[in-house]
Design an enzyme around this catalytic site. Sequence first.
Site, PDB file in Angstrom:
ATOM      1  N   HIS A 160      -8.736 -12.165 -18.228  1.00 39.29           N
ATOM      2  CA  HIS A 160      -7.973 -11.851 -17.020  1.00 39.29           C
ATOM      3  C   HIS A 160      -6.573 -12.465 -17.069  1.00 39.29           C
ATOM      4  O   HIS A 160      -6.024 -12.896 -16.055  1.00 39.29           O
ATOM      5  CB  HIS A 160      -8.710 -12.321 -15.767  1.00 39.29           C
ATOM      6  CG  HIS A 160      -8.728 -11.305 -14.670  1.00 39.29           C
ATOM      7  ND1 HIS A 160      -9.666 -10.298 -14.590  1.00 39.29           N
ATOM      8  CD2 HIS A 160      -7.907 -11.124 -13.608  1.00 39.29           C
ATOM      9  CE1 HIS A 160      -9.431  -9.560 -13.535  1.00 39.29           C
ATOM     10  NE2 HIS A 160      -8.356 -10.026 -12.914  1.00 39.29           N
ATOM     11  N   HIS A 211       0.818  -1.217   0.000  1.00 40.96           N
ATOM     12  CA  HIS A 211       0.000   0.000   0.000  1.00 40.96           C
ATOM     13  C   HIS A 211       0.849   1.262   0.000  1.00 40.96           C
ATOM     14  O   HIS A 211       1.934   1.296   0.582  1.00 40.96           O
ATOM     15  CB  HIS A 211      -0.909   0.043   1.226  1.00 40.96           C
ATOM     16  CG  HIS A 211      -1.975  -1.001   1.233  1.00 40.96           C
ATOM     17  ND1 HIS A 211      -2.850  -1.180   0.186  1.00 40.96           N
ATOM     18  CD2 HIS A 211      -2.312  -1.939   2.168  1.00 40.96           C
ATOM     19  CE1 HIS A 211      -3.682  -2.168   0.480  1.00 40.96           C
ATOM     20  NE2 HIS A 211      -3.368  -2.655   1.658  1.00 40.96           N
ATOM     21  N   ASP A 222     -15.216 -10.377 -15.736  1.00 41.23           N
ATOM     22  CA  ASP A 222     -14.756 -11.755 -15.948  1.00 41.23           C
ATOM     23  C   ASP A 222     -14.261 -12.426 -14.677  1.00 41.23           C
ATOM     24  O   ASP A 222     -13.788 -13.560 -14.704  1.00 41.23           O
ATOM     25  CB  ASP A 222     -13.648 -11.799 -17.015  1.00 41.23           C
ATOM     26  CG  ASP A 222     -12.436 -10.949 -16.644  1.00 41.23           C
ATOM     27  OD1 ASP A 222     -12.504 -10.228 -15.635  1.00 41.23           O
ATOM     28  OD2 ASP A 222     -11.435 -10.990 -17.379  1.00 41.23           O
ATOM     29  N   GLY A 272      -0.371  -6.304 -19.149  1.00 40.05           N
ATOM     30  CA  GLY A 272      -0.386  -6.405 -17.700  1.00 40.05           C
ATOM     31  C   GLY A 272       0.944  -6.838 -17.143  1.00 40.05           C
ATOM     32  O   GLY A 272       1.726  -6.032 -16.632  1.00 40.05           O
ATOM     33  N   ARG A 273       1.244  -8.121 -17.250  1.00 40.52           N
ATOM     34  CA  ARG A 273       2.485  -8.647 -16.676  1.00 40.52           C
ATOM     35  C   ARG A 273       3.733  -7.924 -17.189  1.00 40.52           C
ATOM     36  O   ARG A 273       4.643  -7.637 -16.399  1.00 40.52           O
ATOM     37  CB  ARG A 273       2.583 -10.149 -16.946  1.00 40.52           C
ATOM     38  CG  ARG A 273       1.526 -10.989 -16.196  1.00 40.52           C
ATOM     39  CD  ARG A 273       1.705 -12.470 -16.485  1.00 40.52           C
ATOM     40  NE  ARG A 273       0.736 -13.318 -15.791  1.00 40.52           N
ATOM     41  CZ  ARG A 273      -0.419 -13.729 -16.311  1.00 40.52           C
ATOM     42  NH1 ARG A 273      -0.757 -13.359 -17.555  1.00 40.52           N
ATOM     43  NH2 ARG A 273      -1.240 -14.494 -15.618  1.00 40.52           N
ATOM     44  N   TYR A 310     -13.862  -2.922  -9.796  1.00 42.27           N
ATOM     45  CA  TYR A 310     -14.472  -4.172  -9.348  1.00 42.27           C
ATOM     46  C   TYR A 310     -15.714  -3.774  -8.556  1.00 42.27           C
ATOM     47  O   TYR A 310     -15.629  -2.952  -7.651  1.00 42.27           O
ATOM     48  CB  TYR A 310     -13.545  -4.955  -8.412  1.00 42.27           C
ATOM     49  CG  TYR A 310     -12.407  -5.680  -9.082  1.00 42.27           C
ATOM     50  CD1 TYR A 310     -12.638  -6.788  -9.892  1.00 42.27           C
ATOM     51  CD2 TYR A 310     -11.092  -5.282  -8.865  1.00 42.27           C
ATOM     52  CE1 TYR A 310     -11.587  -7.472 -10.479  1.00 42.27           C
ATOM     53  CE2 TYR A 310     -10.031  -5.962  -9.447  1.00 42.27           C
ATOM     54  CZ  TYR A 310     -10.287  -7.055 -10.253  1.00 42.27           C
ATOM     55  OH  TYR A 310      -9.248  -7.727 -10.831  1.00 42.27           O
TER      56      TYR A 310
END
Length: 499
Positions: free
Chosen positions: A362, A59, A268, A419-420, A239
Amino acid sequence: MGKISVEELSKHNTVDDAWIVINGTVWDVTKFAPTHPGGSEIIHEYLGGDASNAYNEVHGPSVAEKHLDASENKGRLDESTVTDEWRSKQADQHEGSTPLPEEGRPPLDAIINLHDFEEAAKRTHSRKTWAFQMTAANDCFTRDANADFYKRIWFRPRVMVGVKNATTQATVLGQKFKLPIFSSPAALAKLSHPEGELAMARGLAASGSTIIACANASYSFAEIAGALPANHPIFYQLYMNKDRSISENLIKEVSKNPNLKAITVTADLPVVGKREDDERVKIEATYKASKNMQSQNVKRDNKGSGLARATGSFIDPDLKWEDITWLKSITDVPIFVKGIQCAADARKALDYGCAGIYISNHGGRAVDTAQPSILTLLEIQANCPEVLEQMEVFIDGGIRRGTDVLKAICLGASAVCLGRPFLYAVGYGQEGVEHAVEIIRDELETAMQMIGITSLDQAHPGLLNTSELDPYVYRGDTHPWARKIVRRNLQTRPLKSKL
């Protein structure tokens, strides 16, 4: 506000009276813990103790103040009461995700493709971080097929057309970008680098792109947006929370940002999939098995204790298409549906007035053996090409080369998302992200020139040979020959009379 001694702090170590320390501030988390997006168990590991290391690992510094009420701030920890024995006990309770030594990381100028970034991350990430980022659902078939199916599409180049001056520039939702490549909304980038999404946002903006800020980011949307240059566009991923009031307040808050171009609603992942590498490392890689007996009374998820499950525990599995109508009633920001995996749902998104769709499985992290993303794009082309003409279309999954980007654009995508690769690249900070973008931008431009185009609006399906994948493309919304079986009342063995 007074100071809190270690002795006083340690008294508040039950689920009904829960205090923890975060970076020197003592918080009463009794009410908050059950609603924590990462699950209450994580917090309960540190009741009456110091959760700073675990908190800082994932965080940004402002998250606690954002989610906890000012009345729950009990004061500062009295450092004069802190003993070496107490500090040692707190350190022993936390088993972090310390990266491997920097000498194991190759210099940035030795990285020449996105696969090199992945290899560098594999060598330098902690076991927990690597498992969380690279893992996918079950046997990882969909994750691997995402990349494999791009390799089964072939180019049909045009020659002698003059390709001296080529540009990768693209326009999305009326906004010009240097290239149609954005970040996928990937969670907890701080696991890769202390500046996490802040470094990623700066690197993307400096490269003429932008970030899709994740709802599960290490930093708040305001902090990520604040890292961008003035008036720079940004996207946000949502989300849906089980508590709709939380989602409503969040949407209204992010919608105040005039640079927010779209909100992508993730559909998804109604529940978190089974990601076995993540489960094997388990959440204890960050939050070690509790020495606080009170947490043993907390109900645990029998499905596993991986970081993905913990951080996804708040997601509402009851998301429905009607919720798009509700979302549009509380914001004027364009809505995308993320997680489109068939033509029928692409058509529904258009019918419900979405501004765009985001084709995604995803990254193979939802249901394993879901069809590869590029196959879904082909299915939409075959069944409802009008969707591609009336909405923006994002796609992710398996994209590692400029040639992959170009194939998706030829088939009707507005932009692709990674993403990755960006999670791996941000291990080098902002400079790593800029380097990654330049690598794939150069590959894209080179591929364009090689097939005979100089701008992306010249891309079209005729430049591709998709014959290897054509047999996999469904026409229609039902199975081509199998039908649903509804069994009739079948006879069972008659009972013998007792007479």
